[in-house]
Motif scaffolding. Sequence first.
Motif, PDB file in Angstrom:
ATOM      1  N   LEU A   3       0.825  -1.200   0.000  1.00 33.59           N
ATOM      2  CA  LEU A   3       0.000   0.000   0.000  1.00 33.59           C
ATOM      3  C   LEU A   3       0.864   1.258   0.000  1.00 33.59           C
ATOM      4  O   LEU A   3       0.574   2.224  -0.712  1.00 33.59           O
ATOM      5  CB  LEU A   3      -0.948  -0.018   1.207  1.00 33.59           C
ATOM      6  N   TRP A   4       1.971   1.266   0.774  1.00 36.00           N
ATOM      7  CA  TRP A   4       2.855   2.449   0.814  1.00 36.00           C
ATOM      8  C   TRP A   4       3.413   2.772  -0.563  1.00 36.00           C
ATOM      9  O   TRP A   4       3.604   3.925  -0.911  1.00 36.00           O
ATOM     10  CB  TRP A   4       4.008   2.231   1.797  1.00 36.00           C
ATOM     11  N   GLN A   5       3.683   1.755  -1.352  1.00 38.76           N
ATOM     12  CA  GLN A   5       4.216   1.986  -2.691  1.00 38.76           C
ATOM     13  C   GLN A   5       3.169   2.620  -3.603  1.00 38.76           C
ATOM     14  O   GLN A   5       3.500   3.371  -4.507  1.00 38.76           O
ATOM     15  CB  GLN A   5       4.704   0.678  -3.292  1.00 38.76           C
ATOM     16  N   LYS A   6       1.902   2.311  -3.362  1.00 34.78           N
ATOM     17  CA  LYS A   6       0.833   2.854  -4.194  1.00 34.78           C
ATOM     18  C   LYS A   6       0.620   4.344  -3.948  1.00 34.78           C
ATOM     19  O   LYS A   6       0.115   5.043  -4.817  1.00 34.78           O
ATOM     20  CB  LYS A   6      -0.456   2.083  -3.956  1.00 34.78           C
ATOM     21  N   VAL A   7       1.013   4.837  -2.785  1.00 39.84           N
ATOM     22  CA  VAL A   7       0.879   6.270  -2.490  1.00 39.84           C
ATOM     23  C   VAL A   7       1.631   7.085  -3.532  1.00 39.84           C
ATOM     24  O   VAL A   7       1.149   8.119  -3.997  1.00 39.84           O
ATOM     25  CB  VAL A   7       1.398   6.592  -1.069  1.00 39.84           C
ATOM     26  N   GLU A   8       2.803   6.624  -3.917  1.00 44.29           N
ATOM     27  CA  GLU A   8       3.642   7.359  -4.862  1.00 44.29           C
ATOM     28  C   GLU A   8       2.982   7.532  -6.223  1.00 44.29           C
ATOM     29  O   GLU A   8       3.303   8.461  -6.951  1.00 44.29           O
ATOM     30  CB  GLU A   8       4.992   6.663  -5.008  1.00 44.29           C
ATOM     31  N   GLY A   9       2.041   6.659  -6.567  1.00 47.73           N
ATOM     32  CA  GLY A   9       1.388   6.731  -7.858  1.00 47.73           C
ATOM     33  C   GLY A   9       0.154   7.622  -7.882  1.00 47.73           C
ATOM     34  O   GLY A   9      -0.478   7.783  -8.922  1.00 47.73           O
ATOM     35  N   VAL A  10      -0.184   8.228  -6.752  1.00 44.72           N
ATOM     36  CA  VAL A  10      -1.377   9.079  -6.700  1.00 44.72           C
ATOM     37  C   VAL A  10      -1.035  10.453  -7.249  1.00 44.72           C
ATOM     38  O   VAL A  10      -0.227  11.178  -6.680  1.00 44.72           O
ATOM     39  CB  VAL A  10      -1.936   9.183  -5.262  1.00 44.72           C
ATOM     40  N   SER A  11      -1.662  10.773  -8.384  1.00 41.25           N
ATOM     41  CA  SER A  11      -1.393  12.061  -9.017  1.00 41.25           C
ATOM     42  C   SER A  11      -2.651  12.676  -9.627  1.00 41.25           C
ATOM     43  O   SER A  11      -2.565  13.690 -10.311  1.00 41.25           O
ATOM     44  CB  SER A  11      -0.322  11.893 -10.101  1.00 41.25           C
ATOM     45  N   SER A  12      -3.783  12.047  -9.380  1.00 41.89           N
ATOM     46  CA  SER A  12      -5.046  12.543  -9.922  1.00 41.89           C
ATOM     47  C   SER A  12      -6.176  12.057  -9.022  1.00 41.89           C
ATOM     48  O   SER A  12      -5.970  11.204  -8.154  1.00 41.89           O
ATOM     49  CB  SER A  12      -5.271  12.012 -11.337  1.00 41.89           C
ATOM     50  N   MET A  13      -7.372  12.600  -9.236  1.00 37.56           N
ATOM     51  CA  MET A  13      -8.517  12.122  -8.447  1.00 37.56           C
ATOM     52  C   MET A  13      -8.778  10.652  -8.718  1.00 37.56           C
ATOM     53  O   MET A  13      -9.093   9.897  -7.800  1.00 37.56           O
ATOM     54  CB  MET A  13      -9.758  12.961  -8.738  1.00 37.56           C
ATOM     55  N   GLU A  14      -8.632  10.234  -9.966  1.00 40.44           N
ATOM     56  CA  GLU A  14      -8.863   8.830 -10.308  1.00 40.44           C
ATOM     57  C   GLU A  14      -7.871   7.913  -9.589  1.00 40.44           C
ATOM     58  O   GLU A  14      -8.249   6.887  -9.037  1.00 40.44           O
ATOM     59  CB  GLU A  14      -8.761   8.626 -11.822  1.00 40.44           C
ATOM     60  N   SER A  15      -6.598   8.289  -9.583  1.00 44.37           N
ATOM     61  CA  SER A  15      -5.605   7.447  -8.913  1.00 44.37           C
ATOM     62  C   SER A  15      -5.785   7.498  -7.396  1.00 44.37           C
ATOM     63  O   SER A  15      -5.491   6.525  -6.703  1.00 44.37           O
ATOM     64  CB  SER A  15      -4.180   7.822  -9.329  1.00 44.37           C
ATOM     65  N   LEU A  16      -6.288   8.615  -6.871  1.00 43.68           N
ATOM     66  CA  LEU A  16      -6.609   8.675  -5.439  1.00 43.68           C
ATOM     67  C   LEU A  16      -7.750   7.724  -5.118  1.00 43.68           C
ATOM     68  O   LEU A  16      -7.693   6.990  -4.129  1.00 43.68           O
ATOM     69  CB  LEU A  16      -6.966  10.103  -5.017  1.00 43.68           C
ATOM     70  N   ALA A  17      -8.789   7.707  -5.967  1.00 43.00           N
ATOM     71  CA  ALA A  17      -9.906   6.783  -5.757  1.00 43.00           C
ATOM     72  C   ALA A  17      -9.409   5.335  -5.800  1.00 43.00           C
ATOM     73  O   ALA A  17      -9.814   4.509  -4.967  1.00 43.00           O
ATOM     74  CB  ALA A  17     -10.991   7.021  -6.807  1.00 43.00           C
ATOM     75  N   ASP A  18      -8.517   5.020  -6.734  1.00 41.34           N
ATOM     76  CA  ASP A  18      -7.936   3.670  -6.806  1.00 41.34           C
ATOM     77  C   ASP A  18      -7.142   3.349  -5.548  1.00 41.34           C
ATOM     78  O   ASP A  18      -7.221   2.235  -5.013  1.00 41.34           O
ATOM     79  CB  ASP A  18      -7.029   3.537  -8.036  1.00 41.34           C
ATOM     80  N   PHE A  19      -6.366   4.321  -5.078  1.00 38.14           N
ATOM     81  CA  PHE A  19      -5.589   4.113  -3.853  1.00 38.14           C
ATOM     82  C   PHE A  19      -6.515   3.838  -2.669  1.00 38.14           C
ATOM     83  O   PHE A  19      -6.259   2.931  -1.869  1.00 38.14           O
ATOM     84  CB  PHE A  19      -4.699   5.321  -3.547  1.00 38.14           C
ATOM     85  N   GLN A  21      -9.490   2.584  -2.699  1.00 32.51           N
ATOM     86  CA  GLN A  21     -10.040   1.237  -2.849  1.00 32.51           C
ATOM     87  C   GLN A  21      -9.018   0.198  -2.395  1.00 32.51           C
ATOM     88  O   GLN A  21      -9.341  -0.756  -1.696  1.00 32.51           O
ATOM     89  CB  GLN A  21     -10.460   0.984  -4.299  1.00 32.51           C
ATOM     90  N   SER A  22      -7.761   0.399  -2.770  1.00 34.48           N
ATOM     91  CA  SER A  22      -6.691  -0.515  -2.332  1.00 34.48           C
ATOM     92  C   SER A  22      -6.529  -0.473  -0.821  1.00 34.48           C
ATOM     93  O   SER A  22      -6.294  -1.510  -0.186  1.00 34.48           O
ATOM     94  CB  SER A  22      -5.364  -0.144  -3.000  1.00 34.48           C
ATOM     95  N   ALA A  23      -6.650   0.726  -0.229  1.00 32.32           N
ATOM     96  CA  ALA A  23      -6.547   0.844   1.231  1.00 32.32           C
ATOM     97  C   ALA A  23      -7.681   0.095   1.906  1.00 32.32           C
ATOM     98  O   ALA A  23      -7.467  -0.595   2.918  1.00 32.32           O
ATOM     99  CB  ALA A  23      -6.556   2.318   1.641  1.00 32.32           C
ATOM    100  N   SER A  24      -8.882   0.194   1.362  1.00 35.27           N
ATOM    101  CA  SER A  24     -10.031  -0.530   1.910  1.00 35.27           C
ATOM    102  C   SER A  24      -9.801  -2.041   1.852  1.00 35.27           C
ATOM    103  O   SER A  24     -10.050  -2.764   2.827  1.00 35.27           O
ATOM    104  CB  SER A  24     -11.299  -0.155   1.131  1.00 35.27           C
ATOM    105  N   GLU A  25      -9.300  -2.506   0.726  1.00 36.58           N
ATOM    106  CA  GLU A  25      -8.996  -3.932   0.572  1.00 36.58           C
ATOM    107  C   GLU A  25      -7.889  -4.362   1.528  1.00 36.58           C
ATOM    108  O   GLU A  25      -7.962  -5.448   2.122  1.00 36.58           O
ATOM    109  CB  GLU A  25      -8.613  -4.231  -0.869  1.00 36.58           C
ATOM    110  N   ASP A  26      -6.878  -3.526   1.695  1.00 41.91           N
ATOM    111  CA  ASP A  26      -5.786  -3.841   2.615  1.00 41.91           C
ATOM    112  C   ASP A  26      -6.303  -3.944   4.044  1.00 41.91           C
ATOM    113  O   ASP A  26      -5.934  -4.866   4.779  1.00 41.91           O
ATOM    114  CB  ASP A  26      -4.687  -2.781   2.518  1.00 41.91           C
ATOM    115  N   PHE A  27      -7.172  -3.022   4.428  1.00 42.53           N
ATOM    116  CA  PHE A  27      -7.743  -3.069   5.779  1.00 42.53           C
ATOM    117  C   PHE A  27      -8.563  -4.337   5.973  1.00 42.53           C
ATOM    118  O   PHE A  27      -8.483  -4.989   7.016  1.00 42.53           O
ATOM    119  CB  PHE A  27      -8.603  -1.831   6.042  1.00 42.53           C
TER     120      PHE A  27
END
Length: 84
Positions: A3-19, A21-27
């Motif tokens: 999940l920490w690696q996915k933070v680096e890929g957040v650069s738009s609202m769409e990628s934030l929404a994807d992140f 969702q990944s955080a929810s799945e990780d939890f």
Amino acid sequence: MELWQKVEGVSSMESLADFLQSASEDFRNNPEGWENRDLESFLEAMSAWISGSDAWYERFGLPQPPDEAWALVANAVMAASMYE
């Protein structure tokens, strides 16, 4: 990917929404990896982190987000409290 690696890929609202969702799945799949497992403690930790975020950005040499980014977070939290 962690999940920490996915933070680096957040650069738009769409990628934030994807992140998020990944955080929810990780939890869901790894609750023991989360320090704050209930909404109240999560929001308190989020508030504390935001209050001290200047040091975070400075420590890691990251630029401060624009003020609009903070408004987006506030709107997202407010909307998620009533969005189905």
